[in-house]
Design a protein around this motif. Structure first.
Motif, short mmCIF file in Angstrom:
data_model
loop_
_atom_site.label_atom_id
_atom_site.label_comp_id
_atom_site.label_asym_id
_atom_site.label_seq_id
_atom_site.Cartn_x
_atom_site.Cartn_y
_atom_site.Cartn_z
N GLU A 154 -6.53 -7.03 -8.91
CA GLU A 154 -6.63 -7.19 -7.46
C GLU A 154 -5.25 -7.51 -6.89
OE1 GLU A 154 -9.63 -9.81 -4.88
OE2 GLU A 154 -8.06 -11.01 -5.84
N TYR A 179 -0.85 -4.00 3.94
CA TYR A 179 -2.21 -3.99 3.41
C TYR A 179 -2.23 -3.17 2.12
CZ TYR A 179 -3.02 -5.61 8.13
OH TYR A 179 -2.96 -6.32 9.31
N GLN A 213 -2.69 -1.40 -1.51
CA GLN A 213 -3.75 -0.99 -2.42
C GLN A 213 -3.10 -0.41 -3.67
OE1 GLN A 213 -7.25 1.10 -0.71
NE2 GLN A 213 -6.10 1.13 1.21
N LEU A 266 -2.41 4.51 0.95
CA LEU A 266 -2.17 3.51 -0.08
C LEU A 266 -0.82 2.81 0.00
CD1 LEU A 266 -3.56 5.57 -3.12
CD2 LEU A 266 -4.78 3.89 -1.71
N SER A 307 -2.38 2.28 -6.42
CA SER A 307 -2.45 3.71 -6.67
C SER A 307 -2.09 3.94 -8.13
CB SER A 307 -1.50 4.49 -5.76
OG SER A 307 -0.15 4.19 -6.06
N PHE A 339 1.91 -0.54 -6.27
CA PHE A 339 1.59 -0.97 -4.91
C PHE A 339 2.88 -1.31 -4.17
CE2 PHE A 339 1.28 -4.74 -7.60
CZ PHE A 339 1.94 -5.73 -6.89
#
Length: 330
Positions: free
Chosen positions: A212, A90, A92, A85, A94, A115
């Protein structure tokens, strides 16, 4: 006799062939490096127990058992963070702190999202504020336990009051070094991580909406396969942050509860808590601890505060555990 010898020789050849085909696995230099990294990781995990044994509040077997569970929860959380993560190329989401891995005096009324970022990349964050009293977004130059406290600073911040939120509660925020159109949050070269705090006072409303995070700089490319170096670094980071964060919190316990605060007193609330790195610039907090006899109870009398949200957290000294707080809205 010759036939027997030939048969044994043929059998030996077959056994050797099978061994080399299925069992012989010579290790390259790079493989040996990652093997060694795993061995170091295992040794360091075994050594984590010192943080539990030496804690000043570890004085009985129940506290010790809770401490080992606490450190295991940290380790499992950080293994997931660093192996999957915590990649700024890239990113994501958590959830840390989370329901089991607490961090100091974090707020249980904050469903956190975290992130990783890089100061030279451009990110787009989509979110929804509908069921939250307040959403705050802070960019920090480091992470507790991973970065020396003296190097952690707040790079930039924004709250939902300052976001362009549409009728559905949705917003879009750009994070970059250069100002972008619309809602924007500045990244600087030392930007490291973003923490999103979403305050909740009505837990009957559990829909978080759409969230997102995209790195627009790497959009359309795939994350590279793991390398020995990246795996070794992830293992090292996971155990290092587990140990360092526990030591940091133990130190905070000593300073706060053994040196600075007196029992049965409460501090004056302070905005952007100066006693803790990575505090939220939009929240004010105070803490205290209490010693009660078996026939005593604690009565808390709090004046009405000029704010939209207040809570009282009941925490257990030691392993960073907070119960669900009493919550109100002003």
């Amino acid at each position: 006799m010759k036939i027997l010898l030939y048969s044994l020789a043929a059998l030996a050849v077959i056994v050797l062939a099978l061994y080399f085909a299925f069992f012989f696995n010579p290790q390259t230099e790079e493989q040996e490096e990652v093997n060694a990294a795993w061995s170091r990781f295992a040794e360091e995990v075994a050594d984590l127990g010192r943080a539990i044994e030496s804690a000043p509040f570890n004085r009985d077997e129940q506290t010790a058992a809770a401490g080992y569970r606490h450190i295991a929860r940290y380790l499992s959380t950080f293994l997931a963070e660093y192996t999957d993560l915590r990649d700024p190329d890239y990113p994501q989401f958590s959830r840390f702190p989370n329901g089991v891995a607490r961090i100091g005096w974090d707020n249980p009324d904050n469903p956190y999202l975290v992130f990783a970022v890089r100061g030279d990349h451009v990110y787009r964050l989509r979110g929804n504020t509908t069921n939250f009293d307040l959403v705050t977004i802070n960019v920090y130059s480091g992470m507790l336990g991973h970065t020396p406290v003296r190097k952690i600073r707040t790079v930039s911040s924004i709250a939902s009051d300052d976001l362009d939120v549409d009728e559905n509660g949705d917003f879009v925020l750009t994070l970059s070094a250069v100002r972008a159109e619309g809602d924007w949050l500045k990244l600087e070269p030392d930007a490291h991580i973003v923490v999103v705090r979403r305050l909740v006072s009505d837990w009957e409303k559990t829909d978080e909406g759409l969230w997102e995070i995209l790195n627009l700089t790497t959009l359309g490319t795939g994350a590279p396969r793991p390398t020995p170096e990246s795996v070794a670094r992830a293992l090292d980071d996971a155990v290092t942050q587990t140990r360092s964060l526990r030591e940091l919190l133990t130190l905070a316990h000593r300073i706060t509860f053994q040196l600075r605060l007196r029992p049965n007193t409460v501090e004056e609330p302070a905005e952007s808590d100066p006693n803790l790195a990575m505090a939220d610039a939009f929240q004010a907090g105070a803490r205290g601890y209490f010693r009660l006899e078996e026939d005593e109870a604690l009565l808390v009398d709090v004046p009405v505060a000029d704010c939209r949200y207040t809570n009282i957290q009941l925490a257990i000294r030691g392993w960073s555990r907070s119960t669900t707080p009493a919550t109100s809205r002003a």
